[in-house]
Structure formats: structure tokens, C-alpha cells
Motif scaffolding. Sequence first.
Motif, PDB file in Angstrom:
ATOM      1  N   ARG A   1       0.823  -1.204   0.000  1.00 49.18           N
ATOM      2  CA  ARG A   1       0.000   0.000   0.000  1.00 49.18           C
ATOM      3  C   ARG A   1       0.860   1.259   0.000  1.00 49.18           C
ATOM      4  O   ARG A   1       0.593   2.213  -0.742  1.00 49.18           O
ATOM      5  CB  ARG A   1      -0.934   0.003   1.218  1.00 49.18           C
ATOM      6  CG  ARG A   1      -1.969  -1.117   1.205  1.00 49.18           C
ATOM      7  CD  ARG A   1      -3.062  -0.862   2.216  1.00 49.18           C
ATOM      8  NE  ARG A   1      -2.563  -0.868   3.596  1.00 49.18           N
ATOM      9  CZ  ARG A   1      -2.456  -1.941   4.342  1.00 49.18           C
ATOM     10  NH1 ARG A   1      -2.781  -3.140   3.838  1.00 49.18           N
ATOM     11  NH2 ARG A   1      -2.021  -1.872   5.589  1.00 49.18           N
ATOM     12  N   ARG A   2       1.904   1.274   0.826  1.00 46.65           N
ATOM     13  CA  ARG A   2       2.765   2.460   0.891  1.00 46.65           C
ATOM     14  C   ARG A   2       3.422   2.735  -0.453  1.00 46.65           C
ATOM     15  O   ARG A   2       3.472   3.880  -0.914  1.00 46.65           O
ATOM     16  CB  ARG A   2       3.842   2.263   1.974  1.00 46.65           C
ATOM     17  CG  ARG A   2       3.322   2.363   3.401  1.00 46.65           C
ATOM     18  CD  ARG A   2       4.486   2.510   4.376  1.00 46.65           C
ATOM     19  NE  ARG A   2       5.406   1.377   4.316  1.00 46.65           N
ATOM     20  CZ  ARG A   2       5.298   0.286   5.070  1.00 46.65           C
ATOM     21  NH1 ARG A   2       4.312   0.176   5.940  1.00 46.65           N
ATOM     22  NH2 ARG A   2       6.193  -0.691   4.968  1.00 46.65           N
ATOM     23  N   ARG A   3       3.935   1.678  -1.076  1.00 48.24           N
ATOM     24  CA  ARG A   3       4.626   1.859  -2.349  1.00 48.24           C
ATOM     25  C   ARG A   3       3.664   2.332  -3.436  1.00 48.24           C
ATOM     26  O   ARG A   3       3.975   3.247  -4.210  1.00 48.24           O
ATOM     27  CB  ARG A   3       5.288   0.541  -2.757  1.00 48.24           C
ATOM     28  CG  ARG A   3       6.119   0.638  -4.022  1.00 48.24           C
ATOM     29  CD  ARG A   3       6.682  -0.725  -4.381  1.00 48.24           C
ATOM     30  NE  ARG A   3       7.613  -1.199  -3.371  1.00 48.24           N
ATOM     31  CZ  ARG A   3       7.968  -2.472  -3.234  1.00 48.24           C
ATOM     32  NH1 ARG A   3       7.445  -3.389  -4.023  1.00 48.24           N
ATOM     33  NH2 ARG A   3       8.832  -2.820  -2.310  1.00 48.24           N
ATOM     34  N   LEU A   4       2.489   1.722  -3.505  1.00 51.07           N
ATOM     35  CA  LEU A   4       1.521   2.092  -4.530  1.00 51.07           C
ATOM     36  C   LEU A   4       1.129   3.567  -4.413  1.00 51.07           C
ATOM     37  O   LEU A   4       1.151   4.308  -5.404  1.00 51.07           O
ATOM     38  CB  LEU A   4       0.286   1.194  -4.420  1.00 51.07           C
ATOM     39  CG  LEU A   4      -0.811   1.416  -5.462  1.00 51.07           C
ATOM     40  CD1 LEU A   4      -1.444   0.078  -5.858  1.00 51.07           C
ATOM     41  CD2 LEU A   4      -1.908   2.341  -4.932  1.00 51.07           C
ATOM     42  N   PHE A   5       0.780   4.006  -3.204  1.00 52.19           N
ATOM     43  CA  PHE A   5       0.356   5.389  -3.025  1.00 52.19           C
ATOM     44  C   PHE A   5       1.502   6.371  -3.250  1.00 52.19           C
ATOM     45  O   PHE A   5       1.322   7.442  -3.826  1.00 52.19           O
ATOM     46  CB  PHE A   5      -0.239   5.586  -1.628  1.00 52.19           C
ATOM     47  CG  PHE A   5      -1.610   4.995  -1.464  1.00 52.19           C
ATOM     48  CD1 PHE A   5      -2.594   5.222  -2.413  1.00 52.19           C
ATOM     49  CD2 PHE A   5      -1.926   4.223  -0.350  1.00 52.19           C
ATOM     50  CE1 PHE A   5      -3.873   4.674  -2.271  1.00 52.19           C
ATOM     51  CE2 PHE A   5      -3.189   3.685  -0.190  1.00 52.19           C
ATOM     52  CZ  PHE A   5      -4.171   3.901  -1.155  1.00 52.19           C
ATOM     53  N   ALA A   6       2.712   6.008  -2.813  1.00 48.35           N
ATOM     54  CA  ALA A   6       3.864   6.894  -2.978  1.00 48.35           C
ATOM     55  C   ALA A   6       4.208   7.079  -4.448  1.00 48.35           C
ATOM     56  O   ALA A   6       4.462   8.205  -4.912  1.00 48.35           O
ATOM     57  CB  ALA A   6       5.064   6.341  -2.213  1.00 48.35           C
TER      58      ALA A   6
ATOM     59  N   SER B   1      -4.130  10.641  -8.669  1.00 50.73           N
ATOM     60  CA  SER B   1      -4.974  10.676  -7.479  1.00 50.73           C
ATOM     61  C   SER B   1      -5.051   9.310  -6.807  1.00 50.73           C
ATOM     62  O   SER B   1      -4.829   8.269  -7.442  1.00 50.73           O
ATOM     63  CB  SER B   1      -6.382  11.144  -7.838  1.00 50.73           C
ATOM     64  OG  SER B   1      -7.047  10.155  -8.616  1.00 50.73           O
ATOM     65  N   ARG B   2      -5.401   9.306  -5.521  1.00 49.78           N
ATOM     66  CA  ARG B   2      -5.566   8.045  -4.791  1.00 49.78           C
ATOM     67  C   ARG B   2      -6.705   7.222  -5.389  1.00 49.78           C
ATOM     68  O   ARG B   2      -6.659   5.989  -5.387  1.00 49.78           O
ATOM     69  CB  ARG B   2      -5.827   8.326  -3.322  1.00 49.78           C
ATOM     70  CG  ARG B   2      -4.606   8.871  -2.588  1.00 49.78           C
ATOM     71  CD  ARG B   2      -4.953   9.256  -1.151  1.00 49.78           C
ATOM     72  NE  ARG B   2      -5.142   8.099  -0.304  1.00 49.78           N
ATOM     73  CZ  ARG B   2      -4.187   7.526   0.433  1.00 49.78           C
ATOM     74  NH1 ARG B   2      -2.944   7.988   0.388  1.00 49.78           N
ATOM     75  NH2 ARG B   2      -4.456   6.500   1.205  1.00 49.78           N
ATOM     76  N   ARG B   3      -7.727   7.882  -5.905  1.00 52.65           N
ATOM     77  CA  ARG B   3      -8.850   7.159  -6.503  1.00 52.65           C
ATOM     78  C   ARG B   3      -8.374   6.355  -7.712  1.00 52.65           C
ATOM     79  O   ARG B   3      -8.720   5.181  -7.869  1.00 52.65           O
ATOM     80  CB  ARG B   3      -9.943   8.144  -6.927  1.00 52.65           C
ATOM     81  CG  ARG B   3     -11.144   7.479  -7.600  1.00 52.65           C
ATOM     82  CD  ARG B   3     -12.163   8.519  -8.024  1.00 52.65           C
ATOM     83  NE  ARG B   3     -11.601   9.455  -8.988  1.00 52.65           N
ATOM     84  CZ  ARG B   3     -11.493   9.205 -10.282  1.00 52.65           C
ATOM     85  NH1 ARG B   3     -11.891   8.034 -10.779  1.00 52.65           N
ATOM     86  NH2 ARG B   3     -11.000  10.121 -11.100  1.00 52.65           N
ATOM     87  N   VAL B   4      -7.568   6.983  -8.581  1.00 53.87           N
ATOM     88  CA  VAL B   4      -7.042   6.271  -9.745  1.00 53.87           C
ATOM     89  C   VAL B   4      -6.067   5.183  -9.306  1.00 53.87           C
ATOM     90  O   VAL B   4      -6.055   4.078  -9.854  1.00 53.87           O
ATOM     91  CB  VAL B   4      -6.358   7.250 -10.717  1.00 53.87           C
ATOM     92  CG1 VAL B   4      -5.666   6.504 -11.852  1.00 53.87           C
ATOM     93  CG2 VAL B   4      -7.377   8.236 -11.280  1.00 53.87           C
TER      94      VAL B   4
ATOM     95  N   ASP C   1       8.513  -1.711  -7.807  1.00 52.29           N
ATOM     96  CA  ASP C   1       9.529  -0.938  -7.080  1.00 52.29           C
ATOM     97  C   ASP C   1      10.470  -0.254  -8.069  1.00 52.29           C
ATOM     98  O   ASP C   1      11.650  -0.595  -8.173  1.00 52.29           O
ATOM     99  CB  ASP C   1      10.292  -1.870  -6.142  1.00 52.29           C
ATOM    100  CG  ASP C   1      11.018  -1.095  -5.042  1.00 52.29           C
ATOM    101  OD1 ASP C   1      10.919   0.149  -5.037  1.00 52.29           O
ATOM    102  OD2 ASP C   1      11.666  -1.733  -4.207  1.00 52.29           O
ATOM    103  N   ARG C   2       9.945   0.733  -8.776  1.00 52.12           N
ATOM    104  CA  ARG C   2      10.693   1.388  -9.854  1.00 52.12           C
ATOM    105  C   ARG C   2      11.902   2.158  -9.353  1.00 52.12           C
ATOM    106  O   ARG C   2      12.891   2.324 -10.088  1.00 52.12           O
ATOM    107  CB  ARG C   2       9.753   2.337 -10.614  1.00 52.12           C
ATOM    108  CG  ARG C   2      10.396   3.038 -11.811  1.00 52.12           C
ATOM    109  CD  ARG C   2      10.759   2.051 -12.877  1.00 52.12           C
ATOM    110  NE  ARG C   2      11.454   2.666 -14.008  1.00 52.12           N
ATOM    111  CZ  ARG C   2      12.777   2.798 -14.093  1.00 52.12           C
ATOM    112  NH1 ARG C   2      13.562   2.357 -13.125  1.00 52.12           N
ATOM    113  NH2 ARG C   2      13.328   3.362 -15.156  1.00 52.12           N
TER     114      ARG C   2
END
Length: 284
Positions: free
Chosen positions: A35-40, A48-51, A270-271
Motif C-alpha cells: 500500500r505504501r509503495r503504490l500510493f507513494a 490521485s488516490r482514486r485512480v 519498485d521502480r
Amino acid sequence: MRSLFVAVSHFPLPVLHGMGWCLGWASFLLSPRYRRRLFAHAAQAGVSRRVALSSVGESGKLVAELPRLWLGRPVRVGWEGAACIEAAQAHGSGVLFLTPHLGCFEITAQAYAQRFGAAQPVTVLYRPARQAWLSELMVTARDRPGLHTAATTLAGVKQLIKALKSGQAVGLLPDQVPPQGQGVWAPFFGRDAYTMTLSARLAQTAGAQLVLIWGERLSWGRGYLVHVRTFDAAHERPLSADPQAAARQINEAMERLVRECPRQYLWSYDRYKAPKAPPALPGT
């Protein structure tokens, strides 16, 4: 596991995508790191967080659709921009296809092989799986008329160069983090990411035409739509001979594709990780 993989390959695509959606959300809910990686990463790109949340189910579909794509009946595929491929082939040289971790990158090679592979086969670069059964399955399932595979080894790179120089096509994911010494640091959505130099070296060594391609996953398991773009239509610049500048150009091109459909980009990848050291040689 192989038997299960074969059994699942007979499932309808809508069922597999439904299963994948659940798998993606289960992974998201069970892993704080995910979750942290995706949102960051999404925030880094101004998404946006929605997308970003809409990409969670898509990442699960990416896994669940593989048995059908590798072993099952053909799926429905449409094209948008295929004339870009025909224009690149008209130059008479090899064609280098680039795609980020966006949508279904498995379908792009299959669709190309089915439509263009008889005249100009494509070789795709892949990273072998750790599990022996899965690694063997990847090779046997992907090899088909007009489509070949090359592992991420020195021999594999030589295979890619040979294919391009003989006027064939090659496909790879240039946003995959390479081992240390095989890339340069270049901006990706405004943050430096270790970026492979292989894609630029292949294009320059073989004089290949660069083409961008990605496979959009249609809703409700209706199939896929393959999108094709010219490499640098916005600026009409040739690929730079400088590795740092070329990496920047390629990252910019990948950004443009991601912005076309950010909900299908693998934001959890993890780009921005530090590259791994290359394996030690025997006796060192």
C-alpha cells in the motif's frame, strides 16, 4: 502447480479477471508495504488516490490472466495505431518495441506475432522465474509461430542484437530495473530511477526503428486493445547517442504511455529501488 495452471487456463477470461480482481485487493489489504509503495509512486506521478486504487484490481488481473494467455484459447484483440508498425517496417530495418509495466504486456507480443510475425518475427526479453516449473512453462508457452524469447543473460542480449540486425522485431520493458552497472540514473515522473541502457544500445547498434506499444485490458473480460505509438511524436527528436540523455528520452516516452491509462499501470512495482549488484564470477 503446473496441473493447476493448465486447469485454470480453460476458464473464461471474465472469470479469470474477476478472480484476479479479488487477488489484487487481497494483496493490497494484507500488505502495508504494498500500500505504501503504490500510493507513494502514484503521488510522485501526480495521480490521485482514486485512480491509484483502481489499479489494485488490475494488478491482480495481470497475474490471473496468464494461464489463459499462455495455454488457453485465443482471446479477442483489437488494434489502435497499427499503421505505426507498418511505417516502421517500411524502413527495412529491425523494429524495437518498448512498453512499460502497463496493462497486459503479455498480449502485445502475442497479438503482434499473430498479425505481423509471419513476415517479421518478434523476440521478447524476459526474466526467468525462480521456480523451475514456472521458468520452463514461460519458455514453452510463449514460444509460438512468429514469437521467440530471450532470457536476461549475455546470450539473450546477443540473440536480441542478432534478431534486430536480421530485420526482425524485439520487445522489452525499459522500465525494469537492471542490475548495477547496466543502467544510469534518469528522471521518471520527476524522481531519479535506475534506468536500463540496453534499449538505447540495441536501437543504436542495430539501427532499429523505435515503436511504443501497450495492451489495454478491456472491462468485463471483453479482451484487449493494443495501442501503438511512434517513439517521440511530441518532439520529433532522434534517440540521443548519450546514454544519460537517451535514458531520459525513453523514460519520458514511458511516462506518456502511463498517462494514457494510469489505472492500469503497476504502481506497486519498485521502480525507484537501488540496483542489485551483478552476480559474482566463479573464483572471485
